[in-house]
Scaffold this active site. Structure first.
Site, PDB file in Angstrom:
ATOM      1  N   HIS A   1       8.711  12.158   5.704  1.00 16.98           N
ATOM      2  CA  HIS A   1       9.118  12.258   4.306  1.00 16.98           C
ATOM      3  C   HIS A   1       9.070  13.687   3.779  1.00 16.98           C
ATOM      4  CE1 HIS A   1       8.622   7.738   4.112  1.00 16.98           C
ATOM      5  NE2 HIS A   1       9.826   7.969   3.630  1.00 16.98           N
TER       6      HIS A   1
ATOM      7  N   ASP B   1      11.674   7.936  -0.725  1.00 15.67           N
ATOM      8  CA  ASP B   1      12.624   8.760   0.021  1.00 15.67           C
ATOM      9  C   ASP B   1      13.267   9.833  -0.846  1.00 15.67           C
ATOM     10  OD1 ASP B   1      12.163   7.247   2.263  1.00 15.67           O
ATOM     11  OD2 ASP B   1      13.929   5.978   2.015  1.00 15.67           O
TER      12      ASP B   1
ATOM     13  N   SER C   1       5.793   8.196  -0.810  1.00 16.44           N
ATOM     14  CA  SER C   1       5.247   8.097   0.535  1.00 16.44           C
ATOM     15  C   SER C   1       5.054   9.491   1.100  1.00 16.44           C
ATOM     16  CB  SER C   1       6.195   7.309   1.442  1.00 16.44           C
ATOM     17  OG  SER C   1       5.775   7.400   2.794  1.00 16.44           O
TER      18      SER C   1
ATOM     19  N   GLY D   1       3.142   4.744   1.556  1.00 15.54           N
ATOM     20  CA  GLY D   1       4.169   4.402   0.577  1.00 15.54           C
ATOM     21  C   GLY D   1       4.344   2.907   0.447  1.00 15.54           C
ATOM     22  N   SER D   2       4.199   2.180   1.550  1.00 10.35           N
ATOM     23  CA  SER D   2       4.302   0.723   1.494  1.00 10.35           C
ATOM     24  C   SER D   2       3.174   0.140   0.646  1.00 10.35           C
ATOM     25  CB  SER D   2       4.266   0.129   2.905  1.00 10.35           C
ATOM     26  OG  SER D   2       5.396   0.541   3.642  1.00 10.35           O
TER      27      SER D   2
ATOM     28  N   ASN E   1      -8.296  -2.762  -0.856  1.00 18.62           N
ATOM     29  CA  ASN E   1      -8.853  -1.434  -0.661  1.00 18.62           C
ATOM     30  C   ASN E   1      -7.787  -0.612   0.040  1.00 18.62           C
ATOM     31  OD1 ASN E   1     -10.203   0.906  -0.135  1.00 18.62           O
ATOM     32  ND2 ASN E   1     -11.616   0.051   1.364  1.00 18.62           N
TER      33      ASN E   1
END
Length: 449
Positions: A230, A200, A225, A92-93, A298
């Protein structure tokens, strides 16, 4: 030892053994019944043999990178959430990084986010919602949030606006959508990009003028994410999604090394023009597979991760319903403590897919958040804070200067209140009634402690 007549036969036997392994060692029924004092985690994976069998299939393919399961997940996820384009990434980041990096593309013309441009967001959230803004040279502008929704306060948007503002990037807090109608209206009026950090809140919906859509699909780009705690999981994993064809082209370029070529991994010259194009100042006919329109990354997902996601997605609607039921149970069970605790409320026009149950102590009650959470943890119930609290007060911000590197619009009074008084507990779909009742009991005891 078995002798197989075909690969298909071998796969079936191997998968049969994996299914047997799940039944004997991993099935939840193999765990001992819950007793008071047992550990209650805020989140956990919920899966069965189908995820393990799908993972086994991908492992036996041994393709390793993005492949058939990734393609399947992107297609099915897009159909489910209601968007045209989905790109899987490794977290997710990373999804947030790709989403913001996309806005920095020169292909966007006058709307390109350049160094020194401003992006409106909040300080009460997760660091990687904000990190890409600063890492890529833009300036975050922090506005306050409001209770009991724990989301951005739209009343602060106009004051935060400047002639350098290019975008709004904000998360839906722990499943509770922010006021999308107000934020989207502000963005539309001022020609600003809107990125919804939906990491979230997967499965939450919001309604505008009778139209109900999933969060993450109202703005220009949404992110998700698939980390184990999650709403659904691939272990690690994330997604970036949009309805905009140009943004989708940039997203895939940014994810895949910044390349200009759109051929999927393992395929060459799908367009038929691999060796006859002209790009930048490169010699005519330079191999298009090695033409880069962006300085990208990548951040692809592996097919093993995607294989898990394919099965998780089938279960996902039931996951959402369980989260809603568990949240409702806690809301009713703790209602008698509303004179001492601020209990969460859903945003108007929203139907949240709750990630957690937020609680703030009322300072006038004499309660202390840290004392209360220490008590709760001593009873083996896991708690979490609302991530960074106020990100501008975190050690990572000590190297940055206000006004030069970031800007605070107004006062972050509610943000600081959350930093000092708020925590949350879990509502994940594997939570049993016994665990929910125990958490309620422990919180009642802690308030009196």
């Amino acid at each position: 030892m078995s002798t197989w007549n075909s690969e298909a036969e071998a796969r079936e036997e191997i998968k049969g053994l994996v299914a047997k392994y799940y039944e004997q060692f991993k099935k939840p029924e193999q765990e001992k019944p819950f007793e008071e004092g047992d550990r209650v985690s805020y989140a956990s994976r919920v899966y069965d043999e189908k995820e393990m069998l799908s993972l086994t299939d991908a492992t036996l393919d041994f393709w390793l990178t993005t492949g058939r399961f990734s393609d399947q997940f992107e297609k099915e996820f897009a159909e489910w959430i209601g968007v045209r384009y989905v790109s899987l990434v490794n977290s997710g980041s990373s999804a947030n990084l790709i989403a913001f990096a996309t806005l920095t593309s020169p292909l966007l013309g006058d709307r390109q986010v350049k160094k020194g441009d401003e992006v409106i967001t909040v300080a009460a959230g997760f660091p990687t919602t904000i990190a890409p803004i600063m890492q890529l040279g833009a300036k975050p502008v922090f506005v306050d949030v409001k209770l009991p929704e724990y989301n951005i306060d739209p009343a602060g948007l106009e004051a935060a606006l400047s002639d350098k503002t290019k975008a709004v990037i904000v998360a839906h807090t722990l499943g509770n959508p922010f006021d999308i109608a107000a934020v989207k209206s502000f963005c539309d009026k001022n020609n600003l990009w809107l990125i919804e950090d939906n990491c979230d809140s997967l499965g939450s919906t919001y309604t505008i003028d009778g139209v109900k859509k999933f969060t993450g699909t109202w703005g220009d780009i949404g992110t998700s994410s698939f980390y184990p705690p999650h709403h659904m999981t691939m272990g690690e994993g994330g997604a970036v999604y949009t309805d905009n064809p140009l943004l989708n082209k940039i997203i895939k370029s940014m994810r895949d090394w910044g390349r200009d070529c759109v051929c999927p991994s393992g395929h060459d010259n799908i367009c038929g023009h691999r060796f006859d194009g002209e790009f930048g100042q490169l010699p005519k006919g330079y191999d298009h597979k090695y033409v880069y329109s962006h300085l990208g990354y990548n951040l692809k997902v592996t097919d093993m991760q995607a294989a898990i996601g394919v099965e998780q997605l089938k279960k996902f609607p039931k996951f959402v319903e369980r989260r809603k039921e568990n949240w409702k149970f806690l809301r009713e069970a703790l209602a008698d403590l509303s004179d001492k605790l601020i209990l969460p409320e859903p945003t108007e026009n929203a139907d949240p897919s709750w990630f957690g149950f937020l609680i703030s102590v009322r300072p006038e009650s004499g309660l202390d958040r840290n004392k209360l959470t220490r008590f709760i943890e001593s009873k083996n119930v896991q708690t979490r804070l609302l991530f960074s609290g106020n990100i501008t007060l975190q050690p990572c911000f000590e190297q940055y200067e206000e006004t030069k590197d970031y800007r605070v619009s107004g006062k972050l009074e509610t943000t600081d209140f959350i930093m000092n008084n708020t925590f949350w507990i879990g509502v994940y779909p594997g939570m049993t009634k016994e665990k929910l009742e125990y958490m309620s009991k422990v919180i009642h005891e802690g308030v009196q402690y």
